[in-house]
Scaffold this motif. Structure first.
Motif: not given
Length: 573
Positions: A173-182
């Motif tokens: 849903x929010x597209x910075x979440x995956x990179x931030x979690x990485x």
């Protein structure tokens, strides 16, 4: 790439995990200065690919490229990632130089034997761009200042002691979440990472690979697409040592416990299907508590827009979206405020209910509430009034709608009496503990005095905003983001653990945000110490796209000469 097209349909997952295991060994030998350098390279790549990132994101969400709502994609996309990388690289530099991570940060007291670390504003630019907004990270009770300072740094305090390969199951849903979690797994957890994208975000895979290419080239990160089968295979792969996910409680339980009768039996026996550490951020039913006071007509309109934004940002498909408005039945201005709220919900810019299943969730909410109001603006926008906090069967308190449905519940009382009752109701009746909001007039805050911080301490949520949407906590890189501590795999609710946290703090309990009650210039005219105009994240901000683009570029390369254009754009919002 079409939304339905699988990414890497024939990917060899064993080879991916094997390569990341080799990368882990190299990571263990990487000095902190080198780790910082590769992070800066990722930040530069995010800046270089930001426009393409936003273009694809707007297409996924079916937004007109000329719409101000594209500002949401700038701010919750590349801006959030770049701002986090800037904050994290500063922490890494301090660790590499042997300097205290928290040197220069104000550490004060919070109720209940907690410490409070001021994380916003940080530096002159924050004081200008977010004037009047403040944020603190509160520790768990009993943590000493010596321990807080000594443990800051997490996995980077002992960089040679790596912790295997992590799987990140990315949000859709929010597209910075995956990179931030990485980045959090790589630096806070000291693990190499495979990111499995949600199928909704598969069109962004080329952009994400371009952003993380400096880490992919070093076998520190890999990014894959595919469906639930790929995610499950990776989660249970023997070479994966930890899992982090952002999503729903149901998805979490399916991974940890299995499905159907198998899951029920596994829970009863205490034998999870997944036998490795798993952290998560899972959303929930977030309250907005409105403390009664004497408000002007302009105050009522502005705060109605504030509440509408908390529900309608990203079409309501946010884990931190406000879902239950708790309001006083004794407030003389209650009906006026609800009239303004209906108007704000209707008048907010139209946008598609883009996230899969949104229409079905709205229909279900309406079907269970015959008095539901279709407030207009879009067919899905729904207001549920008359909800009873004493009703144990009220589904609006236990079901995260993940769509533009807002409920209203009333309690009697004013002042501290009402606030305490609302805090108790939020704690005991609503599912999840991710975020809660409190809206109160400055005069009311003054009358409450220290009781307000006591009420905040009693409110068991991972992010609490006073006159500020907790979504700002997501965007504040040095803040922590996650559920209130204490959930278990058996009853996970809003999840386990925190992310973001660019100071790499240990022992965090929550983030507390405070914002101005009014935007500038009304704030200045009424004696509030804030010159901030209408917030950038308001769905009614007319220049959100232009301001978000300028702010993203500025965050990648902070410079004084860029500020006048940002201010001019923000003031036109």
């Amino acid at each position: 790439m079409r939304l339905t097209e699988p990414a890497h349909p024939h990917l060899d997952l064993d080879a991916v995990v094997h390569r990341l295991a080799a990368g882990e060994r190299a990571w263990a030998g990487s000095p902190l200065a080198e780790r910082r350098d590769v992070l800066l390279q990722v930040m530069e790549a995010a800046d270089a690919n930001a426009a393409e990132w936003v273009r694809i994101a707007a297409r996924i969400k079916q937004l007109d490229p000329a719409s101000p709502l594209v500002g949401e994609e700038w701010v919750s996309g590349p801006y959030a990632l770049i701002g986090y990388a800037q904050a994290l690289q500063e922490t890494l530099k301090r660790l590499a130089d042997g300097a205290p991570v928290l040197a220069g940060y104000d550490v004060g007291q919070a109720p209940g034997g907690r410490l409070a670390v001021r994380v916003l504003p940080h530096g002159t630019f924050d004081r200008l761009l977010l004037n009047g907004f403040h944020a603190e990270v509160w520790t768990k009770p009993g943590v000493t200042e010596e321990r807080l300072h000594g443990d800051a740094g997490l996995g980077q305090r002992a960089p040679r002691r790596t912790n295997g390969v992590a799987l990140v199951l990315g949000a859709g849903n929010i597209f910075s979440i995956p990179p931030l979690d990485v980045l959090y797994q790589l630096y806070a957890g000291n693990r190499t990472v495979v990111l499995k994208l949600n199928p909704v975000t598969d069109p962004l895979l080329p952009v994400f690979r371009a952003v993380f290419q400096p880490m992919i080239d070093r076998d520190l990160v890999e990014i894959v697409g595919g469906g639930p089968e790929a995610g499950s295979a990776l989660a249970h792969h023997p070479g994966v040592t930890a899992v982090h996910m952002t999503g729903s409680e149901a998805t979490h339980d399916a991974i940890v416990w299995g499905g159907g009768e198998e899951a029920a039996a596994a829970k009863a026996a205490g034998t999870p299907k997944l036998r490795k550490p798993m952290t998560s951020e899972l959303g929930g039913v977030c309250p907005i508590i409105v403390v009664p006071g004497k408000w002007s007509a302009a105050d009522l309109r502005h705060q109605a827009e504030h509440v509408a934004t908390q529900r309608l940002h990203n079409s309501g498909c946010n884990c931190i979206a406000g879902q239950i408005l708790i309001i006083s039945s004794d407030w003389a201005q209650k009906d006026h405020f609800l009239t303004e709220l209906r108007r704000a919900l209707k008048a907010a810019p139209a946008r598609p209910a883009w996230y899969p299943g949104c229409d079905a969730r709205v229909r279900s909410a309406r079907g269970l509430h015959p008095a539901a109001e279709a407030v207009g603006g879009t067919p899905e926008r729904t207001l549920l009034t008359g909800l009873d906090l004493a009703d144990p069967g009220e589904t609006a308190f236990s079901t995260e709608y993940f769509g533009p449905v807002l409920g209203v519940a009333e309690l009697p009382g004013t002042g501290a009496e009402f606030l305490d009752a609302a805090v108790t109701a939020a704690n005991e009746r609503l599912r999840g503990t991710l975020g809660a909001g409190i809206i109160a007039h400055p005069r009311t805050i003054k009358a409450l005095g220290g009781h307000l911080r006591t009420a905040i301490a009693n409110l068991r949520y991972g992010a609490i905003g006073v006159n500020a949407w907790t979504g700002l906590g997501f965007l504040t890189p040095r803040a922590t983001w996650g559920a209130y501590p204490g959930h278990t795999p058996e009853d996970v609710q809003s999840g386990i653990g925190v992310v973001h946290n660019a100071l790499l703090l240990d022992h965090a309990e929550r983030t507390v945000l405070v914002g101005p009650f009014r935007p500038s210039p009304r704030s200045v005219l009424h004696g509030e110490m804030s010159i901030s105009p209408k917030p950038l994240w308001f769905v009614t901000n007319r220049t959100a796209a232009a301001t978000g683009r300028r702010l993203t570029r500025f965050t990648a390369r902070p410079r004084w000469r860029a500020l006048p254009a940002i201010f001019a754009s923000a003031l036109r919002g």
